[in-house]
Motif scaffolding. Sequence first.
Motif, PDB file in Angstrom:
ATOM      1  N   THR A 188      34.634  39.726  37.337  1.00  0.00           N
ATOM      2  CA  THR A 188      34.095  39.108  36.049  1.00  0.00           C
ATOM      3  C   THR A 188      34.752  37.817  36.054  1.00  0.00           C
ATOM      4  O   THR A 188      35.755  37.339  36.645  1.00  0.00           O
ATOM      5  N   PHE A 189      33.763  36.994  35.330  1.00  0.00           N
ATOM      6  CA  PHE A 189      34.088  35.484  34.953  1.00  0.00           C
ATOM      7  C   PHE A 189      35.438  35.637  34.032  1.00  0.00           C
ATOM      8  O   PHE A 189      36.292  34.603  34.432  1.00  0.00           O
ATOM      9  N   GLY A 190      35.734  36.368  33.039  1.00  0.00           N
ATOM     10  CA  GLY A 190      36.464  36.239  32.330  1.00  0.00           C
ATOM     11  C   GLY A 190      37.987  36.649  32.954  1.00  0.00           C
ATOM     12  O   GLY A 190      39.086  36.037  32.819  1.00  0.00           O
ATOM     13  N   GLY A 191      37.817  37.701  33.798  1.00  0.00           N
ATOM     14  CA  GLY A 191      38.892  38.074  34.661  1.00  0.00           C
ATOM     15  C   GLY A 191      39.263  37.100  35.624  1.00  0.00           C
ATOM     16  O   GLY A 191      40.566  36.871  35.813  1.00  0.00           O
ATOM     17  N   ALA A 192      38.412  36.352  36.207  1.00  0.00           N
ATOM     18  CA  ALA A 192      38.893  35.240  37.165  1.00  0.00           C
ATOM     19  C   ALA A 192      39.755  34.187  36.113  1.00  0.00           C
ATOM     20  O   ALA A 192      40.501  33.507  36.659  1.00  0.00           O
ATOM     21  N   ILE A 193      39.178  33.844  35.062  1.00  0.00           N
ATOM     22  CA  ILE A 193      39.986  32.833  34.069  1.00  0.00           C
ATOM     23  C   ILE A 193      41.159  33.553  33.561  1.00  0.00           C
ATOM     24  O   ILE A 193      42.312  33.044  33.921  1.00  0.00           O
ATOM     25  N   GLY A 194      41.434  34.911  33.307  1.00  0.00           N
ATOM     26  CA  GLY A 194      42.620  35.672  32.850  1.00  0.00           C
ATOM     27  C   GLY A 194      43.663  35.658  33.769  1.00  0.00           C
ATOM     28  O   GLY A 194      44.948  35.324  33.801  1.00  0.00           O
ATOM     29  N   ALA A 195      43.114  35.901  35.171  1.00  0.00           N
ATOM     30  CA  ALA A 195      44.188  35.879  36.411  1.00  0.00           C
ATOM     31  C   ALA A 195      44.474  34.561  36.701  1.00  0.00           C
ATOM     32  O   ALA A 195      45.667  34.290  37.384  1.00  0.00           O
ATOM     33  N   GLY A 196      43.774  33.519  36.654  1.00  0.00           N
ATOM     34  CA  GLY A 196      44.143  32.116  36.742  1.00  0.00           C
ATOM     35  C   GLY A 196      44.450  31.885  38.279  1.00  0.00           C
ATOM     36  O   GLY A 196      45.006  30.751  38.674  1.00  0.00           O
ATOM     37  N   LEU A 197      43.776  32.420  39.195  1.00  0.00           N
ATOM     38  CA  LEU A 197      44.114  32.369  40.588  1.00  0.00           C
ATOM     39  C   LEU A 197      43.254  31.501  41.210  1.00  0.00           C
ATOM     40  O   LEU A 197      41.839  31.387  40.686  1.00  0.00           O
ATOM     41  N   ALA A 198      43.310  30.729  42.212  1.00  0.00           N
ATOM     42  CA  ALA A 198      42.399  29.906  42.844  1.00  0.00           C
ATOM     43  C   ALA A 198      42.569  30.117  44.188  1.00  0.00           C
ATOM     44  O   ALA A 198      43.654  30.443  44.959  1.00  0.00           O
ATOM     45  N   GLY A 199      41.466  29.810  45.057  1.00  0.00           N
ATOM     46  CA  GLY A 199      41.400  29.946  46.668  1.00  0.00           C
ATOM     47  C   GLY A 199      41.784  28.932  47.361  1.00  0.00           C
ATOM     48  O   GLY A 199      42.490  27.701  46.898  1.00  0.00           O
ATOM     49  N   PRO A 200      41.454  28.757  48.581  1.00  0.00           N
ATOM     50  CA  PRO A 200      41.598  27.443  49.607  1.00  0.00           C
ATOM     51  C   PRO A 200      41.562  26.362  48.972  1.00  0.00           C
ATOM     52  O   PRO A 200      42.195  25.378  49.253  1.00  0.00           O
ATOM     53  N   GLY A 201      40.356  26.074  48.295  1.00  0.00           N
ATOM     54  CA  GLY A 201      40.017  24.734  47.843  1.00  0.00           C
ATOM     55  C   GLY A 201      40.946  24.185  46.714  1.00  0.00           C
ATOM     56  O   GLY A 201      40.667  22.880  46.652  1.00  0.00           O
ATOM     57  N   ARG A 202      42.026  25.085  46.456  1.00  0.00           N
ATOM     58  CA  ARG A 202      42.640  24.510  45.258  1.00  0.00           C
ATOM     59  C   ARG A 202      43.391  23.144  45.627  1.00  0.00           C
ATOM     60  O   ARG A 202      43.864  22.208  44.922  1.00  0.00           O
ATOM     61  N   ILE A 203      43.833  23.084  47.026  1.00  0.00           N
ATOM     62  CA  ILE A 203      44.500  22.057  47.431  1.00  0.00           C
ATOM     63  C   ILE A 203      44.007  20.545  47.182  1.00  0.00           C
ATOM     64  O   ILE A 203      44.437  19.721  47.040  1.00  0.00           O
ATOM     65  N   SER A 204      42.521  20.864  47.271  1.00  0.00           N
ATOM     66  CA  SER A 204      41.777  19.341  47.105  1.00  0.00           C
ATOM     67  C   SER A 204      41.289  19.262  45.892  1.00  0.00           C
ATOM     68  O   SER A 204      41.201  18.454  45.129  1.00  0.00           O
ATOM     69  N   ALA A 205      40.636  20.547  45.490  1.00  0.00           N
ATOM     70  CA  ALA A 205      40.151  20.390  44.118  1.00  0.00           C
ATOM     71  C   ALA A 205      40.793  20.655  42.809  1.00  0.00           C
ATOM     72  O   ALA A 205      40.449  20.298  41.758  1.00  0.00           O
ATOM     73  N   GLY A 206      42.011  21.204  42.937  1.00  0.00           N
ATOM     74  CA  GLY A 206      42.902  21.373  41.728  1.00  0.00           C
ATOM     75  C   GLY A 206      42.859  22.835  41.307  1.00  0.00           C
ATOM     76  O   GLY A 206      42.179  23.721  41.862  1.00  0.00           O
TER      77      GLY A 206
END
Length: 382
Positions: A95-113
């Motif tokens: 879920t959207f809320g679960g993604a925010i609650g977990a705070g995890l980011a995928g491969p794009g984090r290195i460029s997107a933040g």
Amino acid sequence: MSDVQIQQFREQIQHAAASKTALSIQGGGSKSWYGNPNAHTPLLTSGFHGIVDYQPEELVITARAGTPLATIEAALAEKNQMLAFEPPHFGAQATFGGAIGAGLAGPGRISAGNLRDYVLGTRLMDGQGHDLSFGGKVMKNVAGYDVSRLLPGSLGTFALILEASVKVLPKPASTASLRCFISEARALKVLNEWAGQPLPLSASSWIGSGDANADGELTIRLAGAVAAVQSATVLMKSTLGATELDPAIAAAFWRDLREHKLDCFHALGADDALYRLALPAACPPIDFSTLASSGTQQRVLEWHGQQRWWHGPADASTQAKVKAKAIEHGGHASCFRVGSNGVEQRFTLLSDQAHSAALTAVQAQLRKAFDPSGVFATGRLP
Ligand SMILES: Cc1cc2nc3c(=O)[nH]c(=O)nc-3n(C[C@H](O)[C@H](O)[C@H](O)COP(=O)(O)OP(=O)(O)OC[C@H]3O[C@@H](n4cnc5c(N)ncnc54)[C@H](O)[C@@H]3O)c2cc1C
């Protein structure tokens, strides 16, 4: 209908506060393995779903917490937009809320933040049943204390997210993924050099075996303007002898890396753990062979080496050694996932990190203000 559900949340929270019990917030349960296990009464958000507002021209989407992440991404894809931090789903029910609650980011984090930097505003319910809104739906709204940014990574231990507004980005005009086989040291060297240049580097991954000197598979994703991607493709082919991947194969690779579905993530023995190390950009290859003699010792690097995954034994002694190794290199480590016989999942404790008494006091004050009865104190996050 949403008012009825909000009232139900309020009643459940106020009942828990009155009876001094805790509630474990659950979206789709796709990340229920993540964080310390607990057996508190669930507070289910999956019935509270729907996109509240999406304005593609404003690059903002607002949705209820229980909205499937896949629904959000499909709506964005229709307008050729995306969540640039590429949150892992870890299951179809994410879920959207679960993604925010977990705070995890995928491969794009290195460029997107970081996910946290994309959260513009939230509507939440505190531990007394108050329905509160923070932040807004525009980037320029920066006044006041940014409570919305406390929620990413809180794993449901701070407040119930009801709705959130996040910034979205247009999909890049052009992407290309390239692959070659080189050593870990060389991969880290070129990635760090290139990261300092105006190249359209969007993601990177290096996957290697336990043999520290053996070549591994380096995959690089380029994204941006057509001309920039084309010239960087030429550079990477000539410098590394890299070959370009078929776009469909590349898209599947980055998705499977994000979802931990690649073979290198599968081979988690019953007594093994998948460790995550967060490290400074200049950190050299880490010699894991001194930490354990058993296990597959498979290594995966992402974010140009700033996020590293290692398979090793799940026992407390190895956990302590991995943590010490990460600290020695200026970073930190956590036991991310354990095999079926594994010990309790154990995060990097904030109390293990060097942080000030002032920060401890601020955390305690915030928890007291938002959740005086400990309704969300599930212990899921140490
Ligand atoms: C460009 C870049 C540079 C970086 N430089 C460094 C660096 O110099 N040094 C370094 O150490 N790291 C560095 N990192 C790594 C980064 O700081 C870590 O990945 C960090 O842990 C993730 O932050 P986050 O806000 O995304 O955390 P989240 O994704 O929210 O959480 C990451 C993990 O921490 C857990 N967590 C979150 N909040 C808490 C909490 N309150 N208590 C306990 N656990 C919690 C989460 O559950 C999760 O497991 C860098 C990363 C990037 C992308």
